[in-house]
Design a protein around this motif. Structure first.
Motif, PDB file in Angstrom:
ATOM      1  N   ILE A 454       0.851  -1.192   0.000  1.00 30.43           N
ATOM      2  CA  ILE A 454       0.000   0.000   0.000  1.00 30.43           C
ATOM      3  C   ILE A 454       0.889   1.246   0.000  1.00 30.43           C
ATOM      4  N   PRO A 455       0.867   2.036  -1.067  1.00 30.39           N
ATOM      5  CA  PRO A 455       1.701   3.246  -1.108  1.00 30.39           C
ATOM      6  C   PRO A 455       1.120   4.344  -0.237  1.00 30.39           C
ATOM      7  N   GLN A 456       1.952   5.339   0.059  1.00 31.14           N
ATOM      8  CA  GLN A 456       1.492   6.435   0.912  1.00 31.14           C
ATOM      9  C   GLN A 456       0.388   7.231   0.237  1.00 31.14           C
ATOM     10  N   GLN A 457       0.446   7.325  -1.086  1.00 27.37           N
ATOM     11  CA  GLN A 457      -0.605   8.032  -1.828  1.00 27.37           C
ATOM     12  C   GLN A 457      -1.088   7.105  -2.945  1.00 27.37           C
ATOM     13  N   PRO A 458      -2.019   6.192  -2.630  1.00 24.97           N
ATOM     14  CA  PRO A 458      -2.452   5.202  -3.629  1.00 24.97           C
ATOM     15  C   PRO A 458      -3.163   5.843  -4.813  1.00 24.97           C
ATOM     16  N   ILE A 490       3.521  -2.011  13.159  1.00 29.49           N
ATOM     17  CA  ILE A 490       2.712  -0.888  12.679  1.00 29.49           C
ATOM     18  C   ILE A 490       2.321  -1.019  11.208  1.00 29.49           C
ATOM     19  N   LEU A 491       2.856  -2.021  10.505  1.00 27.09           N
ATOM     20  CA  LEU A 491       2.637  -2.103   9.059  1.00 27.09           C
ATOM     21  C   LEU A 491       1.162  -2.184   8.658  1.00 27.09           C
ATOM     22  N   PRO A 492       0.355  -3.088   9.234  1.00 23.88           N
ATOM     23  CA  PRO A 492      -1.052  -3.133   8.794  1.00 23.88           C
ATOM     24  C   PRO A 492      -1.822  -1.862   9.145  1.00 23.88           C
ATOM     25  N   PHE A 493      -1.570  -1.285  10.330  1.00 25.36           N
ATOM     26  CA  PHE A 493      -2.278  -0.062  10.735  1.00 25.36           C
ATOM     27  C   PHE A 493      -1.904   1.099   9.814  1.00 25.36           C
ATOM     28  N   ARG A 494      -0.600   1.237   9.575  1.00 22.23           N
ATOM     29  CA  ARG A 494      -0.133   2.321   8.706  1.00 22.23           C
ATOM     30  C   ARG A 494      -0.674   2.149   7.283  1.00 22.23           C
ATOM     31  N   GLY A 495      -0.633   0.904   6.781  1.00 20.84           N
ATOM     32  CA  GLY A 495      -1.122   0.649   5.427  1.00 20.84           C
ATOM     33  C   GLY A 495      -2.587   1.000   5.282  1.00 20.84           C
ATOM     34  N   LEU A 496      -3.406   0.622   6.271  1.00 17.48           N
ATOM     35  CA  LEU A 496      -4.840   0.937   6.227  1.00 17.48           C
ATOM     36  C   LEU A 496      -5.070   2.449   6.284  1.00 17.48           C
ATOM     37  N   GLY A 497      -4.282   3.133   7.123  1.00 24.18           N
ATOM     38  CA  GLY A 497      -4.391   4.591   7.200  1.00 24.18           C
ATOM     39  C   GLY A 497      -4.059   5.241   5.867  1.00 24.18           C
ATOM     40  N   HIS A 498      -2.958   4.791   5.242  1.00 23.90           N
ATOM     41  CA  HIS A 498      -2.570   5.349   3.939  1.00 23.90           C
ATOM     42  C   HIS A 498      -3.647   5.094   2.892  1.00 23.90           C
ATOM     43  N   GLN A 508     -12.121   7.361   8.245  1.00 25.31           N
ATOM     44  CA  GLN A 508     -11.640   5.978   8.304  1.00 25.31           C
ATOM     45  C   GLN A 508     -10.135   5.930   8.554  1.00 25.31           C
ATOM     46  N   ALA A 509      -9.410   6.851   7.923  1.00 21.42           N
ATOM     47  CA  ALA A 509      -7.957   6.877   8.103  1.00 21.42           C
ATOM     48  C   ALA A 509      -7.589   7.190   9.555  1.00 21.42           C
ATOM     49  N   GLU A 510      -8.317   8.122  10.155  1.00 16.85           N
ATOM     50  CA  GLU A 510      -8.007   8.524  11.536  1.00 16.85           C
ATOM     51  C   GLU A 510      -8.082   7.336  12.490  1.00 16.85           C
ATOM     52  N   HIS A 528      10.453   4.763  20.874  1.00 15.65           N
ATOM     53  CA  HIS A 528      10.695   3.859  19.753  1.00 15.65           C
ATOM     54  C   HIS A 528      10.457   4.627  18.464  1.00 15.65           C
ATOM     55  N   ARG A 529      11.236   4.315  17.468  1.00 17.14           N
ATOM     56  CA  ARG A 529      11.147   5.017  16.187  1.00 17.14           C
ATOM     57  C   ARG A 529       9.752   4.891  15.567  1.00 17.14           C
ATOM     58  N   ASP A 530       9.132   3.715  15.692  1.00 16.94           N
ATOM     59  CA  ASP A 530       7.796   3.518  15.097  1.00 16.94           C
ATOM     60  C   ASP A 530       6.726   4.348  15.791  1.00 16.94           C
ATOM     61  N   VAL A 531       6.960   4.690  17.049  1.00 15.86           N
ATOM     62  CA  VAL A 531       6.027   5.578  17.748  1.00 15.86           C
ATOM     63  C   VAL A 531       6.074   6.961  17.114  1.00 15.86           C
ATOM     64  N   ALA A 532       7.278   7.444  16.823  1.00 16.48           N
ATOM     65  CA  ALA A 532       7.431   8.751  16.181  1.00 16.48           C
ATOM     66  C   ALA A 532       6.806   8.743  14.789  1.00 16.48           C
ATOM     67  N   THR A 533       7.037   7.678  14.036  1.00 17.28           N
ATOM     68  CA  THR A 533       6.443   7.563  12.701  1.00 17.28           C
ATOM     69  C   THR A 533       4.921   7.591  12.777  1.00 17.28           C
ATOM     70  N   SER A 534       4.371   6.874  13.728  1.00 14.62           N
ATOM     71  CA  SER A 534       2.914   6.814  13.883  1.00 14.62           C
ATOM     72  C   SER A 534       2.348   8.175  14.271  1.00 14.62           C
ATOM     73  N   MET A 535       3.044   8.903  15.139  1.00  8.77           N
ATOM     74  CA  MET A 535       2.569  10.232  15.527  1.00  8.77           C
ATOM     75  C   MET A 535       2.624  11.186  14.342  1.00  8.77           C
ATOM     76  N   ASN A 536       3.667  11.072  13.531  1.00 13.59           N
ATOM     77  CA  ASN A 536       3.749  11.919  12.334  1.00 13.59           C
ATOM     78  C   ASN A 536       2.574  11.686  11.396  1.00 13.59           C
ATOM     79  N   ASN A 537       2.240  10.409  11.164  1.00 15.67           N
ATOM     80  CA  ASN A 537       1.119  10.088  10.272  1.00 15.67           C
ATOM     81  C   ASN A 537      -0.194  10.653  10.801  1.00 15.67           C
ATOM     82  N   LEU A 538      -0.410  10.502  12.110  1.00 19.65           N
ATOM     83  CA  LEU A 538      -1.642  11.014  12.702  1.00 19.65           C
ATOM     84  C   LEU A 538      -1.658  12.541  12.655  1.00 19.65           C
ATOM     85  N   GLY A 539      -0.497  13.153  12.856  1.00 21.27           N
ATOM     86  CA  GLY A 539      -0.411  14.612  12.788  1.00 21.27           C
ATOM     87  C   GLY A 539      -0.754  15.141  11.405  1.00 21.27           C
TER      88      GLY A 539
END
Length: 841
Positions: A454-458, A490-498, A508-510, A528-539
């Protein structure tokens, strides 16, 4: 013969439809003699007018047998019909000839009025059995086929009772799972027709004797619960004669040479009607929404609905909400569905009913059923062609077995479905096995491979290819996350958000971005690095929805955490700097945004080289800032560099290229180069439609931008429909409360003012102003823009006292947030000065 059976016979004799029969039986029942038609209509769950119409049709049909009905009034017709039928039932002098007894051994059935949702199937079954065959001597055979608990036996029972008069030769009910079928046939012939063949004859000869001497008239033979046609049915069929009709009920799916009537679950309304026939109506009415959810959870399966209905009837103080929660927790093991009610003829609970089919599966089919149960309750993409050649045949046979026993439904090529309760049954069987964890781990690994795609901008093509997998990735994220490694968490959560964010489906993304942050913190800890990545996506999502305070907090936390974990020189730090810079720019805090953009650009160049897609992104962002602050030549150079770089690395057909075209077009429009701007706007719009589809926020933005250009060049008739499309699309995709909606309202208001539709313009200006204040706060450049526009409208229409304070507020906000030398500040100051000259001269 009981009165109810007599009425059913009369309905069949007079060719009443199932709907007419229901109304007729309910109206003529002894216990209903004092009830109104409205009350009876309510009990049948139909309108009073529909009930009256059906009874009028009944009177018309019975008038052929009882002519006196034709001359009676409405109430008189009912009493006359009741009298005629009573006389006939009692065999009185004025009655029709006494009905000849039809021999039958049909098992008990539920009252007809409680047999819901199958009227069309009953009619279809009758048509199939009565259909004239090519060979007049051929025996008509029809199989009612479906999964366990779907009501095949009850359908056959109701059919036999309702159409008894069609079978003057009798109805012989045979249990395929009981004693030898031939013995059952011989006993029926002996008891009903006194046909006794010599004991020393061969069994086949004794059966032939019975068939040859069977009572005259059409005959219905029902073989109930067949699981082996060759052994349980074929040897016992009568010799070829069109008067014999054979009805089978079976869990099996036969090939097309045998006529079949597939029986599925009930429709939602019929399921509710069945529940209402078992549970107090007022009780269901008070929790109607929960009742519908229970029906859906049970997959509208008649057996499960009847079990739950009877269970609720024995527990009058149990709320439906509480029962649903218990069912969701205990599933098929809850006593409401686990055990057969002693008042029911069916002897199995739901799991037991499914187990009868499970036991007929071989090991491969059982294993496949368990695997499929891990998918979400949605269409399952399962292609045998993707499996290694030496195993394909095994899977094909397993699929065939599951389908034959109605444990899986074929939807289209490579797409299957499981009934909700079948899925729970398979899950139960999987959890009982020793390989459950191994199977679940393998399933999660397979879904992760899809999530990684799943790309960031499908693009539209990505969405088309991925959409069938999305529910199943969601199933992993929701119910199987314990089988995810820390590295892949975080891969499935991030992919679904994207997936949802890229389509502008922010709500739905939120959900998935928020869960991603929570899961990462809980499993990986706060550092953890993935926590920062997840916060960035939500931001980023919060910023897109105009929730700037929440976004800023997340971006700042992510930047601080990334620097702490990875040091100052890392691409993730550049991403965090860039996100925070974009937020500051959105809020008009340009002096804070510029150094962040410059730091991000230098860091990306240092780490990735001068030519990289991420560098192009930074160039674009810095260009947007320069454009916002009136540094057009610097902005143009950056936009052109970014666009060339995006085309080089991503190709001409990419959302980033469309964004680059739109940015450059906006700059050209701002500097009066309209023909150049129009061409680029149109290219960007077409590219976005091609890549993202017609329903996307970026398409709305392009429509809006092109409309602004048309308005700037006084092509109002071209601009207006584009503004309206953009506004409608933004509302539908983003909701009514979003900065983009405020922008669209503001732009459309400008158009209305330009075309002297002042009252329409004023209303939209006010709506945009209130929305911007609520979303952005009182001190935001966009709020100043709305104040300035509304003040201009009041000035144009001579309402000077209303205009002046708005100009003053707008100027104060611009000077505070943008500075005295900003182009927007200069524009507002000029507007205010012109107002003062005109108003006070």
């Amino acid at each position: 013969m009981e009165w109810a059976d007599f009425l059913a016979n009369e309905a069949a004799i007079n060719s009443l439809s199932p709907e007419q029969t229901a109304a007729f039986v309910e109206r003529l029942k002894t216990e209903n003699s004092g009830k109104s038609e409205a009350k009876l209509a309510s009990e049948l769950n139909i309108g009073a007018a529909a009930f009256k119409k059906r009874m009028a049709e009944v009177y018309e049909k019975f008038a052929k047998s009882f002519p006196e009905l034709a001359t009676s009034n409405s109430r008189g017709k009912l009493e006359k019909l009741r009298a005629c039928l009573t006389a006939k039932y009692n065999g009185g002098q004025d009655a029709q000839p006494t009905i000849k007894e039809i021999h039958q051994n049909i098992p008990p059935a539920v009252p007809f009025e409680k047999f819901v949702g199958r009227e069309a199937k009953l009619e279809e079954l009758h048509q199939k059995l009565q259909k004239k065959l090519q060979t007049s001597r051929q025996v008509a055979i029809v199989a009612v086929a479906g999964m366990g608990g779907v009501g095949k036996t009850e359908l056959a029972t109701q059919y036999a009772k309702q159409h008894l008069q069609n079978y003057q030769g009798g109805v012989c009910w045979l249990s395929a799972q009981g004693i030898d079928v031939s013995i059952q046939i011989l006993r029926f012939a002996e008891l009903k027709f006194k046909l006794i063949a010599p004991d020393d004859w061969e069994l086949a000869d004794r059966l032939r004797y019975c068939w040859q001497n069977w009572q005259q008239g059409e005959v219905l033979l029902v073989f109930d619960d067949v699981n082996d046609y060759k052994k349980q049915v074929q040897p016992y069929l009568p010799p070829e004669s069109s008067r014999f009709k054979v009805l089978l009920t079976t869990r099996l799916g036969f090939d097309r040479t045998l006529p079949q009537l597939p029986l599925g679950v009930l429709k939602p309304l019929a399921a509710m009607k069945l529940l209402k026939s078992l549970v107090d109506r007022e009780r269901l009415k008070s929790e109607a929404w929960v009742a519908r959810r229970i029906c859906k959870f049970l997959g509208y399966l008649p057996l499960a609905l009847e079990l739950v209905g009877r269970y609720l009837d024995t527990m009058p103080d149990l709320s439906l909400e509480k029962l649903l929660k218990r069912l969701e927790k205990k599933r098929l093991e809850h006593e409401a569905v686990a055990k057969a009610n002693p008042l029911m003829r069916y002897e199995y609970g739901v799991a037991e009913a499914f187990a009868l089919s499970w036991e007929q599966l071989d090991e491969n089919a059982q294993r496949l059923g368990c695997w499929l149960s891990l998918y979400a309750l949605a269409d399952i993409p399962f292609s045998v062609e993707a499996i290694e050649d030496d195993e394909q045949e095994l899977y094909e046979k397993a699929i065939a077995q599951l389908q034959k026993l109605h444990l899986m439904q074929w939807q289209s090529k490579g797409i299957y479905r499981l009934h909700p309760l079948i899925r729970l049954f398979f899950q139960m069987k999987l959890d009982e096995s020793s390989s459950a964890d191994e199977v679940k781990t393998a399933f999660v690994a397979q879904m992760l491979e899809v999530a990684k795609q799943i790309p960031q901008q499908p693009k539209r093509e990505d969405i088309f290819n991925l959409i069938r997998h999305i529910p199943h990735i969601g199933e992993v994220a929701t119910h199987l996350s314990q089988y995810l490694s820390n590295e892949d968490l975080i891969l499935p959560f991030r992919g679904l958000g994207h997936f949802y964010y890229g389509q502008g489906l922010y709500q739905q993304a939120e959900r998935w971005y928020k869960v991603c942050v929570e899961e990462a913190k809980n499993r990986l800890g706060l550092e953890h690095r993935d926590v920062a990545t997840s916060m960035n996506n939500l931001g980023v999502l919060y910023q897109s929805r105009g929730r700037y305070n929440q976004a800023e907090s997340l971006f700042q936390q992510a930047l601080e955490l990334t620097k702490h974990l990875l040091g100052d020189n890392h691409p993730d730090v550049a991403t965090s700097l860039n996100n925070l810079g974009l937020l500051y720019q959105s809020r008009g805090r340009y002096s804070q945004a510029e150094p962040l953009f410059q730091q991000a650009l230098e860091l990306k160049k240092h780490l990735l080289g001068d030519n990289h897609p991420h560098v192009a992104t930074s160039l674009n962002n810095l260009g947007l800032l320069y454009q916002s602050t009136g540094h057009y030549s610097q902005a143009e150079l950056l936009f052109q560099q970014a666009l060339e770089m995006a085309k080089h690395f991503l190709g001409d057909n990419h959302p980033h290229v469309a964004g680059g075209l739109n940015n450059l077009a906006e700059l050209y429009r701002s500097t009066g180069r309209y023909s150049q701007a129009e061409l680029l706007y149109q290219q960007a719009l077409e590219l976005r439609k091609h890549l993202l589809g017609d329903n996307h926020p970026d398409v709305a933005a392009s429509l809006n931008s092109l409309a602004v250009l048309y308005q700037s060049t006084e092509r109002y008739s071209q601009a207006e429909p584009l503004y309206q499309q953009a506004l409608e699309l933004s509302k539908r995709l983003l909701g009514d409360n979003h900065p983009h909606v405020a922008n669209s309202l503001n732009n459309l208001a400008i158009l209305y003012e330009s075309t002297r539709r002042y009252s329409q313009a004023e209303l939209l200006y006010q709506q945009a102003l209130e929305l911007r204040k609520r979303l952005l706060g009182n001190n935001h450049p966009h709020v100043a823009n709305s104040l300035n526009n509304l003040a201009g409208l009041y000035f144009s229409t001579g309402r000077y006292s209303q205009a002046e304070p708005l100009y003053q507020q707008a100027l104060a906000i611009c000077e505070q947030t943008l500075g005295v030398g900003h182009p927007d500040t200069i524009k507002v100051r000029g507007n205010y000065a012109r107002f003062l000259r005109e108003a006070y001269r």
